[in-house]
Design a protein around this motif. Sequence first.
Motif, PDB file in Angstrom:
ATOM      1  N   LYS A   1     -10.358  53.351  57.768  1.00 34.17           N
ATOM      2  CA  LYS A   1      -9.553  54.299  56.988  1.00 34.17           C
ATOM      3  C   LYS A   1     -10.183  55.689  56.965  1.00 34.17           C
ATOM      4  O   LYS A   1      -9.477  56.690  56.904  1.00 34.17           O
ATOM      5  CB  LYS A   1      -9.349  53.770  55.571  1.00 34.17           C
TER       6      LYS A   1
ATOM      7  N   THR B   1      -4.897  47.318  52.866  1.00 29.07           N
ATOM      8  CA  THR B   1      -4.697  47.166  54.311  1.00 29.07           C
ATOM      9  C   THR B   1      -4.111  48.394  54.998  1.00 29.07           C
ATOM     10  O   THR B   1      -3.807  48.327  56.190  1.00 29.07           O
ATOM     11  CB  THR B   1      -3.787  45.948  54.609  1.00 29.07           C
ATOM     12  N   TYR B   2      -3.941  49.480  54.271  1.00 26.01           N
ATOM     13  CA  TYR B   2      -3.362  50.682  54.885  1.00 26.01           C
ATOM     14  C   TYR B   2      -3.681  51.917  54.069  1.00 26.01           C
ATOM     15  O   TYR B   2      -4.163  51.833  52.949  1.00 26.01           O
ATOM     16  CB  TYR B   2      -1.849  50.530  55.078  1.00 26.01           C
TER      17      TYR B   2
ATOM     18  N   LYS C   1      -1.737  55.117  52.437  1.00 29.81           N
ATOM     19  CA  LYS C   1      -0.379  55.529  52.039  1.00 29.81           C
ATOM     20  C   LYS C   1      -0.335  57.047  51.920  1.00 29.81           C
ATOM     21  O   LYS C   1      -1.054  57.632  51.122  1.00 29.81           O
ATOM     22  CB  LYS C   1       0.001  54.889  50.711  1.00 29.81           C
TER      23      LYS C   1
ATOM     24  N   ASP D   1       3.188  54.502  55.449  1.00 34.50           N
ATOM     25  CA  ASP D   1       2.065  53.574  55.378  1.00 34.50           C
ATOM     26  C   ASP D   1       1.433  53.490  56.759  1.00 34.50           C
ATOM     27  O   ASP D   1       2.100  53.114  57.725  1.00 34.50           O
ATOM     28  CB  ASP D   1       2.528  52.195  54.925  1.00 34.50           C
TER      29      ASP D   1
ATOM     30  N   HIS E   1      -1.217  51.731  59.023  1.00 32.81           N
ATOM     31  CA  HIS E   1      -2.095  50.590  59.247  1.00 32.81           C
ATOM     32  C   HIS E   1      -3.040  50.935  60.403  1.00 32.81           C
ATOM     33  O   HIS E   1      -2.787  51.875  61.165  1.00 32.81           O
ATOM     34  CB  HIS E   1      -1.282  49.338  59.561  1.00 32.81           C
ATOM     35  N   GLU E   2      -4.100  50.172  60.542  1.00 30.05           N
ATOM     36  CA  GLU E   2      -5.096  50.434  61.578  1.00 30.05           C
ATOM     37  C   GLU E   2      -4.435  50.553  62.951  1.00 30.05           C
ATOM     38  O   GLU E   2      -3.660  49.701  63.362  1.00 30.05           O
ATOM     39  CB  GLU E   2      -6.141  49.318  61.599  1.00 30.05           C
TER      40      GLU E   2
END
Length: 171
Positions: free
Chosen positions: A69, A116-117, A119, A145, A147-148
């Motif tokens: 992140k 997991t993300y 935002k 959102d 995500h990886e």
Amino acid sequence: MTGMSGKPEQATENEVAEPVAEKRTKPRKSALKAQLGEVVLLSGGNPQIAKGYGAAPVQAYIAAMPGWKSDVGRRLDAIIERTVPGARKAVKWNSPFYGVGEQDQGWFLGFHCLTTYVKVAFFRGASLSPVPPGASKQKEVRYLDIHEGELDEAQFAAWVKQASQLPGEKM
């Protein structure tokens, strides 16, 4: 303790008050970590960063973002700087915010770490084209959102450019 009569001795007022006073003044674990320069991660892994204006608190937030992140945060910040030179920055409510113009002209974007993300909130996102995919309870706000491995930099830059030209949200 028991006295000579076999009955428990009564504690003096100071003996009773002292442990209670210690308990009340004991700093919270998060406050101790902050004093030691350690970053506290809140639920979902969002860094707890003191409110502040300018690039320094935003960079501190990005550096404290956990794992992959942090890379996303650096990329978002770089895209915003490249797309909106001179964008105003701040950390409020443990999230970076970006705006244009004077302080009272509001903010166009903010982001936040979740489990997991990442935002991203476009505060006038309903006016963007195409509209970002995440709906909000607030009519004007739209979310992205990330995500990886899923950041579409070209689309993000297009939204940033549009968002920066809309009236900002005052917070």
